[in-house]
Design a protein around this motif. Structure first.
Motif, mmCIF file in Angstrom:
data_model
loop_
_atom_site.group_PDB
_atom_site.id
_atom_site.type_symbol
_atom_site.label_atom_id
_atom_site.label_comp_id
_atom_site.label_asym_id
_atom_site.label_seq_id
_atom_site.Cartn_x
_atom_site.Cartn_y
_atom_site.Cartn_z
ATOM 1 N N LYS A 1 0.824 -1.215 0.000
ATOM 2 C CA LYS A 1 0.000 0.000 0.000
ATOM 3 C C LYS A 1 0.856 1.262 0.000
ATOM 4 O O LYS A 1 0.361 2.352 0.301
ATOM 5 N N THR A 2 2.163 1.101 -0.333
ATOM 6 C CA THR A 2 3.107 2.231 -0.298
ATOM 7 C C THR A 2 2.887 3.052 0.971
ATOM 8 O O THR A 2 2.319 4.130 0.965
ATOM 9 N N TYR A 3 3.362 2.481 2.033
ATOM 10 C CA TYR A 3 3.112 2.954 3.397
ATOM 11 C C TYR A 3 3.416 4.441 3.595
ATOM 12 O O TYR A 3 4.508 4.897 3.337
ATOM 13 N N LYS A 4 2.411 5.178 4.036
ATOM 14 C CA LYS A 4 2.564 6.584 4.391
ATOM 15 C C LYS A 4 2.153 6.746 5.843
ATOM 16 O O LYS A 4 0.965 6.685 6.177
ATOM 17 N N PRO A 5 3.123 6.905 6.739
ATOM 18 C CA PRO A 5 2.807 6.944 8.170
ATOM 19 C C PRO A 5 1.928 8.121 8.572
ATOM 20 O O PRO A 5 2.033 9.209 8.010
ATOM 21 N N ARG A 6 1.079 7.877 9.537
ATOM 22 C CA ARG A 6 0.225 8.913 10.106
ATOM 23 C C ARG A 6 1.009 9.771 11.096
ATOM 24 O O ARG A 6 0.745 10.958 11.260
ATOM 25 N N VAL A 7 1.995 9.156 11.755
ATOM 26 C CA VAL A 7 2.816 9.838 12.759
ATOM 27 C C VAL A 7 4.269 9.790 12.313
ATOM 28 O O VAL A 7 4.870 8.723 12.254
ATOM 29 N N GLU A 8 4.837 10.945 11.980
ATOM 30 C CA GLU A 8 6.196 10.996 11.444
ATOM 31 C C GLU A 8 7.270 10.930 12.521
ATOM 32 O O GLU A 8 8.295 10.282 12.350
ATOM 33 N N THR A 9 7.073 11.649 13.631
ATOM 34 C CA THR A 9 8.086 11.707 14.690
ATOM 35 C C THR A 9 7.484 11.284 16.022
ATOM 36 O O THR A 9 6.262 11.290 16.202
ATOM 37 N N MET A 10 8.349 10.940 16.945
ATOM 38 C CA MET A 10 7.904 10.512 18.262
ATOM 39 C C MET A 10 7.122 11.608 18.982
ATOM 40 O O MET A 10 6.166 11.338 19.712
ATOM 41 N N ASP A 11 7.487 12.867 18.751
ATOM 42 C CA ASP A 11 6.804 13.985 19.412
ATOM 43 C C ASP A 11 5.377 14.183 18.902
ATOM 44 O O ASP A 11 4.580 14.868 19.534
ATOM 45 N N ASP A 12 5.065 13.597 17.744
ATOM 46 C CA ASP A 12 3.722 13.731 17.177
ATOM 47 C C ASP A 12 2.758 12.667 17.695
ATOM 48 O O ASP A 12 1.577 12.690 17.359
ATOM 49 N N MET A 13 3.259 11.742 18.495
ATOM 50 C CA MET A 13 2.411 10.676 19.006
ATOM 51 C C MET A 13 1.388 11.201 20.012
ATOM 52 O O MET A 13 1.689 12.089 20.807
#
Length: 261
Positions: free
Chosen positions: A122-134
């Motif tokens: 599915k050509t992975y596109k993460p919802r959360v890029e960095t740890m601080d965005d969690m």
């Protein structure tokens, strides 16, 4: 102390440091390595627990500035406050059975390959890029997934990193959060288990533990830096294949009677 015990401490320290933060189960590798080196029993279990602290100190050293920022900003910086809350975790349970470890290694390897297959498809596109965005919900989900590591051979890092990918974290965010989550988890487990095993911590055992601790620290430091670089360009499929191969070898030697696990 016998030089052979020092050699065992060095080998086991390397095993711990190299595998603690990879999704291959450090506990499983220590169980198997300890069996091959004929180093088992209560003293060995205590040694395995103690040298984990060396690997965790490597993470603390690598992220020392970030940890200082967390401590200094704990009461004023919302980003650091959130990180401190996110790394709340559970105590790790230890079970020592090479066959159970091998089975979990193979099953975990298959799961890694399946997850990576669908990520690529599915050509992975993460919802959360960095740890601080969690969000706290993301952290809670990863914390629950970490509980799977109570099954020997599952791998705490594997459960948290691959689980993180499944809930939408980027490879870097999942890997870094796994590092930070290990600090309270393994420190807590280490202190708790060492206190229970305090009668085994004799003066004769301390030199071997010290050697294992130091070797674990430096080998883990190398792995932490390498893994952060690796995940920026590669997926975790090679670790899945490695788990299947390693677990398969153990099961095959057990089934054929070549090794009495």
């Amino acid at each position: 102390m016998d030089w052979i015990l020092y050699l065992k401490a060095v080998i086991l320290g390397i095993v711990e440091g190299l595998t603690e933060f990879l999704p291959v189960s450090s506990t499983g590798h220590l169980i198997v390595a300890g069996s091959l080196l004929d180093y088992t029993g209560q003293e060995a279990d205590t040694f395995y627990i103690a040298i984990q602290a060396g690997a965790i100190f490597a993470v603390c050293w690598h992220y020392r500035q970030r940890l200082i920022d967390v401590c200094l900003g704990l009461f004023s910086d919302k980003v650091q406050q959130r990180l401190a809350v996110l790394v709340a975790s559970y105590i790790k349970k230890w079970l020592f059975n090479p066959i159970a470890v091998a089975t979990a290694l193979v099953v975990g390897g298959v799961i890694i390959l399946i997850v990576e297959y669908y990520q690529d498809k599915k050509t992975y596109k993460p919802r959360v890029e960095t740890m601080d965005d969690m969000s706290w919900k993301d952290a809670l989900k990863v914390g629950f997934l970490q509980c799977l590591a109570m099954i020997p051979g599952t791998s705490r890092s594997g459960a948290t990193i691959i689980g993180g990918l499944c809930i939408g974290l980027s490879r870097k965010a999942a890997t870094e959060f796994s590092f930070f989550l290990a600090i309270p988890t393994i420190f807590g487990a280490t202190v708790y288990d060492l206190w229970k095993s305090r009668d085994v911590l004799t003066a004769t055992a301390l030199p071997m533990i010290s050697v294992g601790f130091i070797v674990s620290f430096f080998s883990a430091l190398v792995v932490v830096r390498w893994l952060l670089h690796y995940v920026s360009k590669h997926d975790f499929s090679p670790f899945g294949w490695y788990r299947i191969f390693f677990g398969g070898v153990i099961l095959l030697t057990w089934w054929t009677g070549l090794v009495q696990w």
